[in-house]
Structures are given as structure tokens and as C-alpha cells.
Design a protein around this motif. Structure first.
Motif, PDB file in Angstrom:
ATOM      1  N   TYR A   1     -25.584  14.975  33.713  1.00  0.00           N
ATOM      2  CA  TYR A   1     -26.590  14.532  32.937  1.00  0.00           C
ATOM      3  C   TYR A   1     -27.059  15.765  31.929  1.00  0.00           C
ATOM      4  O   TYR A   1     -27.157  15.569  30.668  1.00  0.00           O
ATOM      5  CB  TYR A   1     -27.753  13.774  33.503  1.00  0.00           C
TER       6      TYR A   1
ATOM      7  N   ASP B   1     -24.738   6.341  23.955  1.00  0.00           N
ATOM      8  CA  ASP B   1     -25.404   7.530  24.123  1.00  0.00           C
ATOM      9  C   ASP B   1     -24.355   8.750  24.639  1.00  0.00           C
ATOM     10  O   ASP B   1     -24.249   9.863  24.279  1.00  0.00           O
ATOM     11  CB  ASP B   1     -26.744   7.708  25.014  1.00  0.00           C
TER      12      ASP B   1
ATOM     13  N   LEU C   1     -28.660  14.738  28.532  1.00  0.00           N
ATOM     14  CA  LEU C   1     -28.902  13.077  28.650  1.00  0.00           C
ATOM     15  C   LEU C   1     -30.044  13.058  29.849  1.00  0.00           C
ATOM     16  O   LEU C   1     -30.042  13.640  30.677  1.00  0.00           O
ATOM     17  CB  LEU C   1     -27.636  12.242  28.436  1.00  0.00           C
ATOM     18  N   GLU C   2     -30.421  11.823  29.856  1.00  0.00           N
ATOM     19  CA  GLU C   2     -31.318  11.178  30.901  1.00  0.00           C
ATOM     20  C   GLU C   2     -30.576  10.415  31.633  1.00  0.00           C
ATOM     21  O   GLU C   2     -29.486  10.159  31.155  1.00  0.00           O
ATOM     22  CB  GLU C   2     -32.616  10.539  30.263  1.00  0.00           C
TER      23      GLU C   2
ATOM     24  N   ALA D   1     -29.556   6.840  30.121  1.00  0.00           N
ATOM     25  CA  ALA D   1     -28.589   7.068  28.888  1.00  0.00           C
ATOM     26  C   ALA D   1     -27.685   5.800  28.868  1.00  0.00           C
ATOM     27  O   ALA D   1     -26.911   5.538  29.981  1.00  0.00           O
ATOM     28  CB  ALA D   1     -27.718   8.418  28.804  1.00  0.00           C
TER      29      ALA D   1
END
Length: 307
Positions: A7, A20, A12-13, A16
Motif C-alpha cells: 500500500y 484507486d 495508498l491506504e 483504496a
């Protein structure tokens, strides 16, 4: 090998979405692609990490395993199998049955994975340990290869750098935008003698300033001066395969379309075959007229109004 947070690699989290992940991967892959960063080992390593992260997180099943088991996600099935066996045998940790001692509610705390794996399969690389762990296939790699329209229209060779190895591939004419090909065995190496993963290459065919591609057909616009449109004439046009002479009929209207059979885009893996080229005539009005020209046009307009 140090644990890589997929991630974080993609910025990204964990929440996501699939879209995304796709957007982040494409943006970073372009930025760190070896073709854009020649002789930059750090960019090449980053590119490999980006592909690895995308290969896992873009696959719902692999992402589920990764979210649950972290760096040991590749051994998820072995964990589950061992968990079932331990539960059936009433195996206990700290007075608790099964695996509840690893985080409560049957879930695992990430820091326990390595010790837990070793407790099941033993330490080191002995024969007993290898048999217990078994062979497993290396993960697949994902990559993007950008081509111009004219490059995609010709069969040519291209060299990719994968894990510090040069892989030379032949790209057939007619490759489509978004098309994916698989190079077997060019992914990550397998474990315990298992087979290597595969390399999946997605082709991105860029737009061209002269041609628009729709399937195997090409579309183009050609300017025709007013006099040729009115009286007829010949014009020359550059196709992907050389120049052609177009015969403009008298009284050709603006927007007239002409189809040239077999002059379009090559058909993938069908040597000698191609789509059509559809040309649209744009009749251009003259500018900077002299007084004599204006006088003649007025005369023509006068004659035309009387008919």
C-alpha cells in the motif's frame, strides 16, 4: 528479504478501491519505467516494487490474503491447512485452543507470523522442513509498454529489463491498445524449487497526430482546396505504408469520405492483411484574394444566381 508494504509503495491506504489501485499503478509505472530512467538502478528497483504491489493488490484473492497475513500471504493456504489440523487435534497455545492466542477471535497479529511459521514447519532448510513447506510458484509481474501508433503498426523487437535481466521480445504488428501478453517464467522465482511466475505486459498505444484508430481501420482528414473540389484534381496523401494518389471528383462536397481498402492498420498476427483507411475531405476556402480573383468570384456568383 525485508517486508514491503504494498500500500505504501503505491501511496495508498488499505481502504483504496480497485480503481484507486489501477490509477496509482499507472501513474507510478510511467514515472519509474526503465525506459524513462536509463541507468538508474534505484528507479528500476522502484519499478519492480510497483509491479509487485500492483500484481498483489489488483487481484482480489491475493489482496485478501495479503491483508490478512501480511508478508506471509503467499503461505496463506498452508496457514489455513495447518490451522484446521491444529484445531482438529485440540492443539493449544497458552491454554487456548487452536490459534486464538494469536490475536483473539481467531485472527493473527502480524508480528507472530514468522515464529508461528517456524513452529509449524521448523527452522532452516533441512529436508523435513522443505517437504513440509512444499514448492510454491513465484508471483507474477505486471508491466506497461508504451508504443507509438506507427511502432505498433510494424513487427519489431524490444528489450525489457526484468530483475536486472534483459528480455528481448518480438512485438507483432497490429498490437492493440490495452492488449496483454504473457511471458511465461519471467516473473519472480518460485520457492523450494517451485516454478517462476509469469510476466504480463500491457501495451499502451499512444494517439497519433494524423490518424485515429478504430479497430483495424484508420481515419484521417485531408485538406482539399476549393478549385480541386469544384473542378476535380489529384492530391497525394501519406499512409502508414507510403504515399498514395487520391483522385478528387469534380464538385466534391466538404466532408466527403473515401475508403481505401487494405490501407489501414495491420491485423494482429495476420501477415499481409490490414483494415481500411477512411479519408474525410475538408474543403478549404481561399484567403488573401486579389481584386481580380474577387471580381471573378462576383461574376461567378452573378451567373449562378441567374440559373
Amino acid at each position: 528479504m525485508a517486508f514491503i508494504d504494498y500500500y505504501k509503495v503505491l501511496g495508498l491506504e488499505k481502504t483504496a478501491s480497485a480503481d484507486d489501485i489501477k490509477k496509482a499503478y499507472r501513474k507510478l509505472a510511467r514515472k519509474h519505467h526503465p525506459d524513462m530512467n536509463p541507468n538508474d538502478k534505484e528507479a528500476n528497483l522502484k519499478f519492480q516494487q510497483i509491479n509487485e504491489a500492483n500484481e498483489v493488490l489488483s487481484d482480489p484473492e491475493k489482496r485478501k490474503k495479503y491483508d490478512e497475513y501480511g508478508e506471509n500471504w503467499r503461505h496463506a493456504e498452508q496457514f489455513e491447512h495447518a490451522k484446521q489440523q491444529q484445531q482438529q487435534q485440540g492443539y493449544t497455545y497458552g491454554g487456548q485452543t487452536g490459534f486464538e492466542g494469536f490475536g483473539g477471535g481467531g485472527e493473527f497479529s502480524e508480528e507472530h507470523f514468522s515464529d508461528f511459521f517456524e513452529s509449524l514447519f521448523g527452522r532452516g532448510g533441512g529436508a523435513g522442513s522443505s517437504r513440509a513447506r512444499g514448492k510454491y510458484r513465484g508471483q507474477d509481474y505486471q508491466a506497461e509498454l508504451h508504443l507509438g501508433l506507427r511502432e505498433a503498426a510494424t513487427t519489431h523487437q524490444h528489450t525489457l529489463k526484468v530483475n536486472d535481466r534483459n528480455v528481448r521480445i518480438t512485438i507483432p504488428a497490429g498490437i492493440a491498445n490495452g492488449q496483454v501478453i504473457k511471458l511465461k517464467g519471467h516473473g519472480a522465482p518460485g520457492g523450494n524449487g517451485g516454478p517462476a511466475g509469469d510476466l504480463y505486459i500491457t501495451f499502451i498505444v499512444e494517439d497519433d497526430e494524423h490518424f485515429k484508430r478504430v479497430g483495424d481501420d484508420l481515419y484521417a482528414n485531408v485538406d482539399v482546396d476549393l478549385y480541386a473540389a469544384l473542378l476535380g484534381g489529384d492530391i497525394t496523401f501519406d499512409t502508414l505504408n507510403g504515399k498514395v494518389k487520391l483522385k478528387v471528383k469534380p464538385e466534391t462536397q466538404n466532408g466527403t469520405k473515401v475508403r481505401l481498402k487494405g490501407k489501414g492498420f495491420p491485423i494482429y498476427k495476420k501477415e499481409g492483411e490490414a483494415g481500411d483507411l477512411i479519408i474525410t475531405y475538408n474543403v478549404k476556402l481561399p484567403t488573401g484574394l486579389s481584386e481580380k480573383e474577387k471580381e471573378l468570384i462576383r461574376e461567378l456568383a452573378s451567373v449562378s444566381s441567374k440559373n
